[in-house]
Design a protein around this motif. Structure first.
Motif, PDB file in Angstrom:
ATOM      1  N   LYS A  84      -8.622   9.663  -6.959  1.00  0.00           N
ATOM      2  CA  LYS A  84      -7.896   8.399  -7.111  1.00  0.00           C
ATOM      3  C   LYS A  84      -6.583   8.398  -6.317  1.00  0.00           C
ATOM      4  CE  LYS A  84      -9.192   5.520  -8.790  1.00  0.00           C
ATOM      5  NZ  LYS A  84      -9.909   4.382  -8.163  1.00  0.00           N
ATOM      6  N   ILE A  85      -5.829   9.497  -6.347  1.00  0.00           N
ATOM      7  CA  ILE A  85      -4.558   9.490  -5.611  1.00  0.00           C
ATOM      8  C   ILE A  85      -4.786   9.568  -4.096  1.00  0.00           C
ATOM      9  CG2 ILE A  85      -3.135  10.301  -7.522  1.00  0.00           C
ATOM     10  CD1 ILE A  85      -3.169  13.099  -6.299  1.00  0.00           C
ATOM     11  N   ALA A  86      -5.905  10.177  -3.687  1.00  0.00           N
ATOM     12  CA  ALA A  86      -6.249  10.166  -2.255  1.00  0.00           C
ATOM     13  C   ALA A  86      -6.528   8.730  -1.818  1.00  0.00           C
ATOM     14  CB  ALA A  86      -7.461  11.050  -1.992  1.00  0.00           C
ATOM     15  N   GLU A  87      -7.274   8.027  -2.636  1.00  0.00           N
ATOM     16  CA  GLU A  87      -7.601   6.618  -2.365  1.00  0.00           C
ATOM     17  C   GLU A  87      -6.326   5.766  -2.320  1.00  0.00           C
ATOM     18  OE1 GLU A  87     -10.259   3.060  -4.478  1.00  0.00           O
ATOM     19  OE2 GLU A  87     -10.127   5.045  -5.401  1.00  0.00           O
ATOM     20  N   MET A  88      -5.444   5.981  -3.296  1.00  0.00           N
ATOM     21  CA  MET A  88      -4.207   5.199  -3.372  1.00  0.00           C
ATOM     22  C   MET A  88      -3.280   5.496  -2.205  1.00  0.00           C
ATOM     23  SD  MET A  88      -3.515   5.412  -7.494  1.00  0.00           S
ATOM     24  CE  MET A  88      -2.074   4.344  -7.539  1.00  0.00           C
ATOM     25  N   PHE A  89      -3.193   6.777  -1.814  1.00  0.00           N
ATOM     26  CA  PHE A  89      -2.341   7.118  -0.681  1.00  0.00           C
ATOM     27  C   PHE A  89      -2.846   6.445   0.598  1.00  0.00           C
ATOM     28  CE2 PHE A  89      -1.547   9.528   3.151  1.00  0.00           C
ATOM     29  CZ  PHE A  89      -0.161   9.571   3.152  1.00  0.00           C
ATOM     30  N   ILE A  90      -4.141   6.554   0.852  1.00  0.00           N
ATOM     31  CA  ILE A  90      -4.726   5.952   2.056  1.00  0.00           C
ATOM     32  C   ILE A  90      -4.467   4.443   2.082  1.00  0.00           C
ATOM     33  CG2 ILE A  90      -6.916   5.373   3.193  1.00  0.00           C
ATOM     34  CD1 ILE A  90      -7.869   8.207   2.202  1.00  0.00           C
ATOM     35  N   TYR A  91      -4.729   3.791   0.962  1.00  0.00           N
ATOM     36  CA  TYR A  91      -4.535   2.335   0.905  1.00  0.00           C
ATOM     37  C   TYR A  91      -3.076   1.960   1.141  1.00  0.00           C
ATOM     38  CZ  TYR A  91      -4.563  -2.473  -0.693  1.00  0.00           C
ATOM     39  OH  TYR A  91      -4.413  -3.839  -0.737  1.00  0.00           O
ATOM     40  N   ASP A  92      -2.166   2.652   0.476  1.00  0.00           N
ATOM     41  CA  ASP A  92      -0.753   2.268   0.527  1.00  0.00           C
ATOM     42  C   ASP A  92      -0.078   2.693   1.832  1.00  0.00           C
ATOM     43  OD1 ASP A  92       1.413   0.974  -0.633  1.00  0.00           O
ATOM     44  OD2 ASP A  92       2.194   2.799  -1.554  1.00  0.00           O
ATOM     45  N   PHE A  93      -0.472   3.827   2.381  1.00  0.00           N
ATOM     46  CA  PHE A  93       0.163   4.309   3.608  1.00  0.00           C
ATOM     47  C   PHE A  93      -0.330   3.549   4.841  1.00  0.00           C
ATOM     48  CE2 PHE A  93       0.628   7.054   7.318  1.00  0.00           C
ATOM     49  CZ  PHE A  93       1.957   7.442   7.223  1.00  0.00           C
ATOM     50  N   TYR A  94      -1.634   3.333   4.937  1.00  0.00           N
ATOM     51  CA  TYR A  94      -2.211   2.741   6.150  1.00  0.00           C
ATOM     52  C   TYR A  94      -2.256   1.205   6.128  1.00  0.00           C
ATOM     53  CZ  TYR A  94      -3.445   7.461   7.587  1.00  0.00           C
ATOM     54  OH  TYR A  94      -3.382   8.791   7.959  1.00  0.00           O
ATOM     55  N   SER A  95      -2.025   0.582   4.982  1.00  0.00           N
ATOM     56  CA  SER A  95      -1.901  -0.876   4.922  1.00  0.00           C
ATOM     57  C   SER A  95      -0.451  -1.240   5.219  1.00  0.00           C
ATOM     58  CB  SER A  95      -2.284  -1.408   3.536  1.00  0.00           C
ATOM     59  OG  SER A  95      -3.644  -1.231   3.283  1.00  0.00           O
ATOM     60  N   LEU A  96      -0.234  -2.029   6.254  1.00  0.00           N
ATOM     61  CA  LEU A  96       1.135  -2.358   6.667  1.00  0.00           C
ATOM     62  C   LEU A  96       1.544  -3.790   6.346  1.00  0.00           C
ATOM     63  CD1 LEU A  96       1.277  -0.649  10.199  1.00  0.00           C
ATOM     64  CD2 LEU A  96       1.889   0.317   7.968  1.00  0.00           C
ATOM     65  N   ASN A  97       0.598  -4.636   6.056  1.00  0.00           N
ATOM     66  CA  ASN A  97       0.891  -6.065   5.899  1.00  0.00           C
ATOM     67  C   ASN A  97       1.838  -6.368   4.736  1.00  0.00           C
ATOM     68  OD1 ASN A  97       0.334  -8.778   6.913  1.00  0.00           O
ATOM     69  ND2 ASN A  97      -0.615  -9.121   4.920  1.00  0.00           N
ATOM     70  N   ASP A  98       1.841  -5.523   3.709  1.00  0.00           N
ATOM     71  CA  ASP A  98       2.699  -5.768   2.550  1.00  0.00           C
ATOM     72  C   ASP A  98       4.051  -5.067   2.658  1.00  0.00           C
ATOM     73  OD1 ASP A  98       1.455  -3.253   2.318  1.00  0.00           O
ATOM     74  OD2 ASP A  98       1.730  -3.228   0.143  1.00  0.00           O
ATOM     75  N   LYS A  99       4.314  -4.414   3.778  1.00  0.00           N
ATOM     76  CA  LYS A  99       5.567  -3.689   3.947  1.00  0.00           C
ATOM     77  C   LYS A  99       6.647  -4.620   4.514  1.00  0.00           C
ATOM     78  CE  LYS A  99       3.375   0.033   2.651  1.00  0.00           C
ATOM     79  NZ  LYS A  99       2.021  -0.478   2.477  1.00  0.00           N
ATOM     80  N   THR A 100       7.882  -4.500   4.004  1.00  0.00           N
ATOM     81  CA  THR A 100       8.961  -5.401   4.410  1.00  0.00           C
ATOM     82  C   THR A 100       9.653  -4.970   5.694  1.00  0.00           C
ATOM     83  OG1 THR A 100      10.502  -4.196   2.986  1.00  0.00           O
ATOM     84  CG2 THR A 100       9.439  -6.137   2.048  1.00  0.00           C
ATOM     85  N   ALA A 101       9.563  -3.680   6.045  1.00  0.00           N
ATOM     86  CA  ALA A 101      10.218  -3.165   7.245  1.00  0.00           C
ATOM     87  C   ALA A 101       9.663  -1.783   7.557  1.00  0.00           C
ATOM     88  CB  ALA A 101      11.731  -3.087   7.027  1.00  0.00           C
TER      89      ALA A 101
END
Length: 207
Positions: A84-101
């Motif tokens: 689960k944390i591998a999945e969450m890291f991949i999703y959160d690190f490599y998805s850039l559209n929701d990042k503010t800067a």
């Protein structure tokens, strides 16, 4: 004399207007960049140091809830946990559209504390480097969003890092895709190494 006085008055007002305009243009050019408001944390798993912020996507919030369920079990299933944390890291690190800067790096909750600063620095200088600021939510830039993450392999073996030696570290292989085909050339697979750090598992290497 009256004409001369009027002319001086007109010149004086024109000078004020010019100075005001120059001052305004100078301010617009050199004014400090707006700071992002601190995002509210809506949930925390204090024992593990995980937190959920209100600006996270619906998909990430779902994964967070699934992680919470895994960790609330009387006996934690470590394989389910690391998947689960591998999945969450991949999703959160490599998805850039929701990042503010470019400083808004994803997946930091899952990174080993001893390498966190280096990871943040490297991410800002590479993968996150060209993210445009979105403090006012008016960004037009097209950015990747991860989808369809698959954990293809999980194994345990000894792993040494600096002065840390974990006889039962987790080696996780994963693949993923993106919601838009224009990002199909971006990274789509990785091997992640997680070691035990106190009571939690932490990412120490990403290949």
């Amino acid at each position: 004399m009256k004409l001369k006085k009027k002319f001086k008055m007109i010149l004086f007002f024109l000078l004020l207007i010019v100075l005001g305009l120059v001052g305004y243009l100078f301010y617009q050019k050199y004014k400090p960049a707006p700071e992002a408001e601190e995002v509210k944390v809506i949930h925390q798993m204090e024992k593990y140091g995980y937190s959920l912020k209100e600006n996270k996507t619906k998909e990430y919030k779902k994964m967070y809830k699934e992680l919470e369920t895994i960790l609330n079990e009387k006996e934690v299933d470590e394989e389910a946990y690391v998947k689960k944390i591998a999945e969450m890291f991949i999703y959160d690190f490599y998805s850039l559209n929701d990042k503010t800067a470019k400083t808004d790096i994803g997946g930091v909750d899952f990174i080993y504390s001893g390498i966190l600063e280096n990871v943040l620095q490297n991410a800002q200088n590479t993968y996150y480097k060209y993210i445009e600021n979105n403090i006012y939510e008016n960004r037009k830039q097209s950015l990747p969003v991860v989808s369809d993450i698959e954990i293809t392999s999980v194994k345990q073996e000894a792993f040494a890092y600096a002065d840390k030696n974990d006889e039962k570290a987790y080696i996780v292989d994963a693949t993923w895709s993106y919601t838009d085909s224009q990002f199909s050339e971006y990274q789509r697979k990785a091997t992640l190494v997680f070691i035990h750090e106190d009571q939690k598992l932490s990412l120490v290497e990403l290949q």
